[in-house]
Design a protein around this motif. Structure first.
Motif, PDB file in Angstrom:
ATOM      1  N   VAL A 197       0.817  -1.219   0.000  1.00  0.00           N
ATOM      2  CA  VAL A 197       0.000   0.000   0.000  1.00  0.00           C
ATOM      3  C   VAL A 197       0.850   1.268   0.000  1.00  0.00           C
ATOM      4  O   VAL A 197       0.558   2.237  -0.707  1.00  0.00           O
ATOM      5  N   LEU A 198       1.906   1.270   0.791  1.00  0.00           N
ATOM      6  CA  LEU A 198       2.673   2.498   1.019  1.00  0.00           C
ATOM      7  C   LEU A 198       3.155   3.191  -0.263  1.00  0.00           C
ATOM      8  O   LEU A 198       3.125   4.420  -0.344  1.00  0.00           O
ATOM      9  N   PRO A 199       3.601   2.438  -1.286  1.00  0.00           N
ATOM     10  CA  PRO A 199       4.113   3.143  -2.470  1.00  0.00           C
ATOM     11  C   PRO A 199       3.047   3.832  -3.310  1.00  0.00           C
ATOM     12  O   PRO A 199       3.390   4.635  -4.166  1.00  0.00           O
ATOM     13  N   ILE A 200       1.766   3.519  -3.114  1.00  0.00           N
ATOM     14  CA  ILE A 200       0.744   4.027  -4.023  1.00  0.00           C
ATOM     15  C   ILE A 200      -0.372   4.810  -3.334  1.00  0.00           C
ATOM     16  O   ILE A 200      -0.945   5.726  -3.910  1.00  0.00           O
ATOM     17  N   ALA A 201      -0.692   4.491  -2.074  1.00  0.00           N
ATOM     18  CA  ALA A 201      -1.862   5.100  -1.431  1.00  0.00           C
ATOM     19  C   ALA A 201      -1.603   6.561  -1.061  1.00  0.00           C
ATOM     20  O   ALA A 201      -0.476   6.961  -0.765  1.00  0.00           O
ATOM     21  N   ASP A 202      -2.682   7.355  -1.082  1.00  0.00           N
ATOM     22  CA  ASP A 202      -2.640   8.721  -0.573  1.00  0.00           C
ATOM     23  C   ASP A 202      -3.059   8.763   0.891  1.00  0.00           C
ATOM     24  O   ASP A 202      -2.443   9.437   1.705  1.00  0.00           O
ATOM     25  N   ARG A 203      -4.124   8.024   1.200  1.00  0.00           N
ATOM     26  CA  ARG A 203      -4.604   7.946   2.583  1.00  0.00           C
ATOM     27  C   ARG A 203      -5.008   6.511   2.892  1.00  0.00           C
ATOM     28  O   ARG A 203      -5.273   5.706   1.991  1.00  0.00           O
ATOM     29  N   VAL A 204      -5.084   6.221   4.191  1.00  0.00           N
ATOM     30  CA  VAL A 204      -5.466   4.889   4.672  1.00  0.00           C
ATOM     31  C   VAL A 204      -6.531   5.048   5.747  1.00  0.00           C
ATOM     32  O   VAL A 204      -6.400   5.884   6.645  1.00  0.00           O
ATOM     33  N   THR A 205      -7.591   4.264   5.632  1.00  0.00           N
ATOM     34  CA  THR A 205      -8.577   4.156   6.705  1.00  0.00           C
ATOM     35  C   THR A 205      -8.474   2.763   7.299  1.00  0.00           C
ATOM     36  O   THR A 205      -8.493   1.764   6.574  1.00  0.00           O
ATOM     37  N   PHE A 206      -8.338   2.709   8.618  1.00  0.00           N
ATOM     38  CA  PHE A 206      -8.323   1.423   9.301  1.00  0.00           C
ATOM     39  C   PHE A 206      -9.746   1.021   9.680  1.00  0.00           C
ATOM     40  O   PHE A 206     -10.575   1.875  10.024  1.00  0.00           O
ATOM     41  N   ILE A 207     -10.016  -0.271   9.596  1.00  0.00           N
ATOM     42  CA  ILE A 207     -11.307  -0.806  10.008  1.00  0.00           C
ATOM     43  C   ILE A 207     -11.053  -1.914  11.027  1.00  0.00           C
ATOM     44  O   ILE A 207     -10.166  -2.747  10.846  1.00  0.00           O
ATOM     45  N   GLU A 208     -11.801  -1.866  12.120  1.00  0.00           N
ATOM     46  CA  GLU A 208     -11.605  -2.819  13.209  1.00  0.00           C
ATOM     47  C   GLU A 208     -12.968  -3.307  13.691  1.00  0.00           C
ATOM     48  O   GLU A 208     -13.809  -2.512  14.120  1.00  0.00           O
TER      49      GLU A 208
END
Length: 235
Positions: A197-208
């Motif tokens: 994910v790190l090389p391409i994503a702009d933002r990350v949402t975590f789901i738990e």
């Protein structure tokens, strides 16, 4: 920043079992947004809810001004939302060309759209007459994404697109997502592997456990890897 897709307080059930609990997420226009979480956290269910494949029992799912929440599954792609499920779900007995043709039919697109897709994935041009079930895993993933892009979507949902692929194929998919981002396509990407994910994503949402965790920019994620450990359980 314009919001391309908004999930707000979405509940989802499988029978009597609640999987999403007031889940919310905003996908901005022209961004790659990753949904990260453990197995069973509700990532795939969130994508299926957008597509109407797992109806939301509460909350709102909107693409711009268009409410998707109660649309039947066949109507969602016509709004410009394309979905590549985990496992690709190609028509294995049909050729590459026939699989692409099915994608084109969804919004009545033609030869120009097919040429654009083949330009993104040149290997598919060499395989047009080949049965899709005989392609390599990476080629099948390219075909699945290519078929989705035959809709000319402005929102693309991808579920575990790098699963089981060699690094070269993963890099090809990243390059494609970067190209689509430049063209204004908004991508919601489900992954478990933060390194993918790190090389391409702009933002990350975590789901738990079906609930929205933090939404962070990818630079913060690089600075604070403990976030990944907290929500995904890996360092």
């Amino acid at each position: 920043m314009t919001v391309a897709l908004k999930l707000q307080n979405v509940d989802c059930f499988y029978g009597d079992v609640q999987v999403l609990h007031g889940f919310s997420l905003e996908l901005r226009r022209g961004e790659v947004h990753c949904l990260l979480g453990r197995n069973g956290a509700g990532k795939t269910t969130a994508l299926k809810a957008v597509m109407g494949l797992q109806p939301a029992s509460a909350g709102s799912i909107a693409k711009g001004e268009t409410e998707l929440t109660h649309l039947p599954p066949h109507a969602v792609p016509k709004t410009g939302v394309a979905y590549v499920p985990q496992g690709r779900r190609l028509f294995a007995e049909l050729t590459v060309a026939e699989n692409l043709e099915i994608g084109l039919m969804a919004r009545n697109r033609g030869a120009a759209t097919r040429e654009r897709v083949l330009g993104l994935f040149p290997i598919l041009r060499e395989r047009l007459k080949q049965r899709s079930g005989t392609l390599s895993g990476g080629e099948q993933q390219m075909l699945a994404i290519g078929r989705a892009l035959c809709l000319e979507p402005d929102v693309l949902l991808l579920d575990e697109p790098t699963e089981g692929l060699m690094p070269a194929m993963i890099a090809r998919i990243r390059d494609t997502l970067a190209t689509l981002r430049e063209e204004g396509v908004s991508t919601l990407l489900v992954e478990q592997r933060v390194d993918a994910v790190l090389p391409i994503a702009d933002r990350v949402t975590f789901i738990e456990n079906g609930r929205t965790g933090e939404t962070v920019g990818v630079e913060r994620l690089r600075r604070e890897p403990e976030l990944v450990h907290r929500y995904v359980g890996v360092g």
